[in-house]
Design a protein around this motif. Structure first.
Motif, mmCIF file in Angstrom:
data_model
loop_
_atom_site.group_PDB
_atom_site.id
_atom_site.type_symbol
_atom_site.label_atom_id
_atom_site.label_comp_id
_atom_site.label_asym_id
_atom_site.label_seq_id
_atom_site.Cartn_x
_atom_site.Cartn_y
_atom_site.Cartn_z
ATOM 1 N N UNK A 1 -28.140 30.034 -98.592
ATOM 2 C CA UNK A 1 -27.257 28.574 -98.203
ATOM 3 C C UNK A 1 -28.215 28.240 -97.303
ATOM 4 N N UNK A 2 -27.823 26.665 -98.008
ATOM 5 C CA UNK A 2 -29.028 26.164 -96.666
ATOM 6 C C UNK A 2 -27.748 25.161 -96.114
ATOM 7 N N UNK A 3 -28.528 24.584 -94.598
ATOM 8 C CA UNK A 3 -27.817 23.710 -94.025
ATOM 9 C C UNK A 3 -27.990 22.625 -93.762
ATOM 10 N N UNK A 4 -27.989 21.668 -93.280
ATOM 11 C CA UNK A 4 -27.760 20.142 -93.520
ATOM 12 C C UNK A 4 -27.402 19.284 -92.469
ATOM 13 N N UNK A 5 -28.093 18.697 -91.686
ATOM 14 C CA UNK A 5 -27.364 18.038 -90.255
ATOM 15 C C UNK A 5 -28.305 16.265 -90.135
ATOM 16 N N UNK A 6 -27.742 15.966 -89.947
ATOM 17 C CA UNK A 6 -28.366 14.184 -89.139
ATOM 18 C C UNK A 6 -27.949 13.805 -87.810
ATOM 19 N N UNK A 7 -29.021 13.309 -87.154
ATOM 20 C CA UNK A 7 -28.462 13.367 -85.798
ATOM 21 C C UNK A 7 -28.318 11.339 -85.221
ATOM 22 N N UNK A 8 -27.185 11.728 -85.145
ATOM 23 C CA UNK A 8 -27.962 9.420 -85.352
ATOM 24 C C UNK A 8 -27.003 9.579 -83.758
ATOM 25 N N UNK A 9 -28.460 8.575 -83.211
ATOM 26 C CA UNK A 9 -27.741 8.718 -81.816
ATOM 27 C C UNK A 9 -27.629 6.435 -81.617
ATOM 28 N N UNK A 10 -26.445 6.855 -80.411
ATOM 29 C CA UNK A 10 -25.739 5.771 -80.619
ATOM 30 C C UNK A 10 -26.599 5.123 -79.192
ATOM 31 N N UNK A 11 -25.525 3.460 -79.045
ATOM 32 C CA UNK A 11 -26.464 2.948 -77.594
ATOM 33 C C UNK A 11 -25.291 3.781 -77.118
ATOM 34 N N UNK A 12 -25.908 3.686 -75.093
ATOM 35 C CA UNK A 12 -25.153 4.386 -73.901
ATOM 36 C C UNK A 12 -23.392 3.583 -73.792
ATOM 37 N N UNK A 13 -23.360 2.887 -75.151
ATOM 38 C CA UNK A 13 -22.326 1.809 -74.290
ATOM 39 C C UNK A 13 -21.424 1.898 -75.924
ATOM 40 N N UNK A 14 -21.836 2.405 -75.968
ATOM 41 C CA UNK A 14 -20.723 2.598 -78.171
ATOM 42 C C UNK A 14 -19.650 3.459 -77.293
ATOM 43 N N UNK A 15 -18.126 2.654 -77.959
ATOM 44 C CA UNK A 15 -17.262 3.324 -78.020
ATOM 45 C C UNK A 15 -16.684 4.510 -79.380
ATOM 46 N N UNK A 16 -17.186 4.800 -78.596
ATOM 47 C CA UNK A 16 -17.215 6.488 -79.713
ATOM 48 C C UNK A 16 -15.990 7.208 -79.870
ATOM 49 N N UNK A 17 -14.866 6.038 -79.867
ATOM 50 C CA UNK A 17 -13.714 5.962 -80.940
ATOM 51 C C UNK A 17 -14.209 5.345 -82.135
ATOM 52 N N UNK A 18 -14.487 4.610 -82.242
ATOM 53 C CA UNK A 18 -15.007 4.023 -83.467
ATOM 54 C C UNK A 18 -15.284 5.144 -84.966
ATOM 55 N N UNK A 19 -16.418 6.681 -83.678
ATOM 56 C CA UNK A 19 -16.220 7.476 -84.642
ATOM 57 C C UNK A 19 -15.596 8.266 -84.968
ATOM 58 N N UNK A 20 -14.962 8.566 -83.807
ATOM 59 C CA UNK A 20 -13.927 8.961 -84.021
ATOM 60 C C UNK A 20 -12.286 9.304 -84.932
ATOM 61 N N UNK A 21 -12.267 7.059 -85.345
ATOM 62 C CA UNK A 21 -11.089 7.274 -85.725
ATOM 63 C C UNK A 21 -11.923 6.912 -87.640
ATOM 64 N N UNK A 22 -13.302 7.054 -87.610
ATOM 65 C CA UNK A 22 -13.775 6.749 -88.681
ATOM 66 C C UNK A 22 -13.336 8.718 -89.586
ATOM 67 N N UNK A 23 -13.665 9.913 -88.302
ATOM 68 C CA UNK A 23 -13.322 10.562 -88.901
ATOM 69 C C UNK A 23 -11.797 10.864 -89.453
ATOM 70 N N UNK A 24 -11.037 10.652 -88.059
ATOM 71 C CA UNK A 24 -10.001 10.521 -88.420
ATOM 72 C C UNK A 24 -9.674 10.315 -90.234
ATOM 73 N N UNK A 25 -9.751 9.178 -90.405
ATOM 74 C CA UNK A 25 -9.309 8.366 -91.532
ATOM 75 C C UNK A 25 -10.633 9.228 -92.888
ATOM 76 N N UNK A 26 -11.111 9.775 -92.996
ATOM 77 C CA UNK A 26 -12.535 9.580 -93.810
ATOM 78 C C UNK A 26 -12.576 11.126 -93.865
ATOM 79 N N UNK A 27 -12.452 11.685 -92.578
ATOM 80 C CA UNK A 27 -13.133 13.085 -92.922
ATOM 81 C C UNK A 27 -12.842 14.081 -93.796
#
Length: 175
Positions: A1-27
């Motif tokens: 098995x292979x593991x894969x990851x990408x680590x996207x660093x976001x700005x300090x003031x980034x609204x993390x709800x954008x990611x939460x909503x993205x995952x909620x809608x598309x995960x």
């Protein structure tokens, strides 16, 4: 098995709800993806004591065919279009232990260790055991960097330790 990851660093003031909503809608779109053992949608937040805000999905593939399909058949393009060019870290799994409650995991601890040079690799410890509080354990190694990374999944927020990253799990997709 292979593991894969990408680590996207976001700005300090980034609204993390954008990611939460993205995952909620598309995960859920990754649920049942051919060749996928699991994908954990992970975030870290400065407001929770982490060094940075990040979106860091972690995948374990049963075979390289599914991984190649994801990367080269347009699925990874969503990441490229939203966040720009990303390096994908690939590792080889040595431990994959998933308990029945794995999909209920809410947190992941990431611990990275160097695999030190020597005359032999025969005594390299690439094992790990589950504790009573863990719902999953993943150990991967990467021989081009000589690193061993252990991911420990749990339902309860773990105690923060130095030099260890803690992620919140937003969703886990499985095949």
């Amino acid at each position: 098995m292979d593991a894969m990851r990408y680590d996207i660093t976001l700005p300090a003031d980034y609204d993390m709800n954008i990611i939460r909503n993205r995952v909620r809608d598309n995960g859920h779109l990754m649920d049942g993806f051919n060749g996928l053992l699991f994908k954990a949608f992970l975030i870290s937040e400065r407001s929770q004591g982490e060094l940075s805000n990040s979106y860091s999905p972690l995948y374990v593939w049963k075979d390289s065919e599914g991984m190649n399909k994801f990367i080269f058949n347009g699925f990874f393009d969503n990441i490229l279009q939203s966040f720009g060019w990303q390096n994908i870290e690939i590792g080889i799994t040595t431990v994959v232990k998933l308990e029945e409650n794995f999909k209920k995991s809410k947190y992941v601890i990431e611990k990275t260790d160097d695999i030190l040079p020597g005359d032999t690799l025969q005594n390299t410890n690439l094992n790990a055991t589950l504790s009573d509080t863990e719902s999953g354990k993943l150990v991967i190694y990467n021989p081009d960097k000589w690193k061993k990374v252990t991911f420990s999944f749990s339902e309860a927020r773990p105690k923060k330790e130095n030099n260890i990253r803690c992620f919140e799990v937003l969703h886990i997709s499985t095949q």
